[in-house]
Design a protein around this motif. Structure first.
Motif, PDB file in Angstrom:
ATOM      1  N   GLY A   1       0.798  -1.221   0.000  1.00 16.03           N
ATOM      2  CA  GLY A   1       0.000   0.000   0.000  1.00 16.03           C
ATOM      3  C   GLY A   1       0.830   1.270   0.000  1.00 16.03           C
ATOM      4  O   GLY A   1       0.296   2.366   0.231  1.00 16.03           O
ATOM      5  N   ALA A   2       2.141   1.137  -0.265  1.00 19.54           N
ATOM      6  CA  ALA A   2       3.009   2.315  -0.213  1.00 19.54           C
ATOM      7  C   ALA A   2       2.648   3.311  -1.318  1.00 19.54           C
ATOM      8  O   ALA A   2       2.147   2.939  -2.375  1.00 19.54           O
ATOM      9  N   ASP A   3       2.928   4.573  -1.018  1.00 21.56           N
ATOM     10  CA  ASP A   3       2.755   5.664  -1.981  1.00 21.56           C
ATOM     11  C   ASP A   3       4.107   5.774  -2.713  1.00 21.56           C
ATOM     12  O   ASP A   3       5.032   6.401  -2.208  1.00 21.56           O
ATOM     13  N   VAL A   4       4.219   5.101  -3.861  1.00 21.60           N
ATOM     14  CA  VAL A   4       5.523   4.936  -4.505  1.00 21.60           C
ATOM     15  C   VAL A   4       5.809   6.088  -5.477  1.00 21.60           C
ATOM     16  O   VAL A   4       4.979   6.395  -6.338  1.00 21.60           O
ATOM     17  N   LEU A   5       6.977   6.681  -5.281  1.00 24.90           N
ATOM     18  CA  LEU A   5       7.473   7.673  -6.243  1.00 24.90           C
ATOM     19  C   LEU A   5       8.693   7.069  -6.936  1.00 24.90           C
ATOM     20  O   LEU A   5       9.667   6.690  -6.280  1.00 24.90           O
ATOM     21  N   LEU A   6       8.599   6.949  -8.262  1.00 26.52           N
ATOM     22  CA  LEU A   6       9.665   6.332  -9.033  1.00 26.52           C
ATOM     23  C   LEU A   6      10.418   7.435  -9.769  1.00 26.52           C
ATOM     24  O   LEU A   6       9.802   8.235 -10.482  1.00 26.52           O
TER      25      LEU A   6
END
Ligand code: SAH
Length: 414
Positions: free
Chosen positions: A37-42
């Motif tokens: 459920g992480a808020d992923v920034l790539l």
């Protein structure tokens, strides 16, 4: 770095995690972060197609450029998934400045956090750190996975509640019911989730068509209710099954209702779900491999085939076509070009095939009957719509059997 690693389970739901790099390592790391459920920034100028698919689906945010330290503002964790040591060191330095743990793909000894080798079994996650040697971690993880996956009983079983509902500080301990599809006959065709729930069950309520070998492997203390032996007519028997499911669950038991094939394909699973819901019992549905598709498949008949059939229809033959109780428009089915799969169809097969031919399906349409598919007793008969009912009688085929009508019957015969 000295000292043993300190294991933690990070609860990342809604928390920013930055992944730097868009190659193979990032592709492998991102799914578990999304699963958490992480808020992923790539952050990466380039992406693999798999990562691009996550971006396109809106599952993560992508900055198509090189890393800058401010990318870490507000982050809880960073994964430096780049080979370039200088770039990774820059990420590390920015993370250390902000007191954010940093996993490094290029150099484990320079990292402040290590990702373990993981195996997941329902609610249980096993994470293995290999003391700095990822291969050792994977070897141990594989051994643990085999152990948990082995059909060896209740390694994953929660503590069994004994006796009547306990009153624990006003909160009543209720059990739960899982409606589990057991697959068409081969015991290996149950799903991984269905199997896990079976190993956790206190009570198993099984159908006639459930693979016997699955029941063979239950722990001796599991209460096994054979639903086919309930001595009433079909509708009373169903009420009785509903009552058993609800009573056992209200007594705190973990109940698995094990059904042949898929629970919702002519399986009365819906009625059981409603009965449990009415009684306030939590229910999970675990779909199964249905005989409607699997049994033809193992007999060499694909239910669809390119340029042959673009549809398949599954129908119950339990009620005769001329019966006032019939809900099936056989005349409409006769007008279809695609595949017709008939379950519970042997008893009424003469009437069904006659109705289909009378309403326009060609009598020379290929037809096949598969008895006891996916088991050692499997038998296959090939015929035509016009002749199949007679041929079944002549060959002495018995239920359970699936009847398939359509050109797909010969699609794979060379
Ligand atoms: N829920 C089940 C179907 C229940 S109705 C499913 O999804 O498979 C029961 C009918 O299924 C039988 O009469 C027969 O038509 C079919 N059936 C189930 N198992 C079968 C098997 N191993 N071989 C052939 N037919 C099967």
């Amino acid at each position: 770095m000295t000292g043993n690693p300190y294991p933690l389970g990070l609860r990342l739901a809604g928390r920013r995690v930055v992944v730097v790099g868009g190659g193979a390592v990032a592709t492998r790391r991102v799914p578990a972060l999304l699963d958490a459920g992480a808020d992923v920034l790539l952050v990466s100028p380039e992406l693999t197609p798999a990562l691009r698919a996550h971006v396109d689906a809106g599952r993560l945010r992508w900055e198509p450029r090189r890393f800058v330290p401010a990318d870490l503002d507000g982050a809880w964790l960073v994964q430096a998934a780049v080979d370039d040591r200088a770039a990774a060191a820059a990420v590390s330095a920015a993370a250390a400045e902000r007191r954010i743990f940093c996993v490094r793909a290029d150099d484990r000894t320079a990292a402040t956090a290590w990702t373990p080798a993981v195996t997941r079994h329902g609610p249980v996650t096993v994470a293995v750190l290999g003391g700095g040697d990822p291969h050792r971690a994977m070897t141990v993880r594989d051994a643990v996975r085999d152990l948990l996956g082995a059909r060896k009983g209740p390694l994953l079983t929660p503590p069994v509640e004994q006796g009547p509902p306990a009153d624990t500080g006003g909160e009543r301990v209720t059990g739960r019911v899982a409606l589990v599809g057991a697959g068409p006959g081969d015991p290996e065709l149950i799903t991984v989730k269905g199997w896990r729930l079976l190993t956790e069950a206190d009570v198993v309520v099984a159908d006639r068509l459930v693979p016997g070998l699955l029941l063979d492997e239950l722990r001796p203390d599991v209460e096994l209710v054979d639903a086919s032996k309930i001595p009433y007519g079909p509708s009373r028997a169903q009420e009785e099954i509903n009552r058993i499911l609800v009573d056992r669950a209200l007594a705190g038991k973990v109940v698995v209702r094990l059904k042949g094939g898929d629970p919702y394909v002519f399986g009365r699973g819906g009625e059981e779900l409603l009965a449990c819901a009415e009684a306030g019992v939590p229910v999970t549905v675990v779909p199964g491999v249905t005989s409607a598709i699997a049994v033809p498949a193992v007999a060499g008949v694909p239910v669809t085939h390119r340029a042959v059939a673009h549809e398949f229809t599954v129908v119950s033959g339990h009620v005769a076509p001329d019966s006032p109780d019939s809900l099936v428009r056989w005349e409409a089915l006769a007008a279809l070009r695609g595949t017709l799969v008939i379950l519970m169809g042997l008893k009424n097969l003469a009437a069904i095939s006659a109705a289909l031919v009378a309403h326009g399906r060609a009598a020379d349409t290929p037809a096949a009957v598969v008895q006891e598919g996916t088991t050692s007793g499997q038998r296959l008969l090939r015929s035509t719509l016009g002749a199949v009912a007679q041929d079944v009688v002549a060959a002495g085929l018995r239920p359970p059997a699936v009847v398939v009508v359509g050109d797909v019957v010969n699609a794979l015969t060379l």
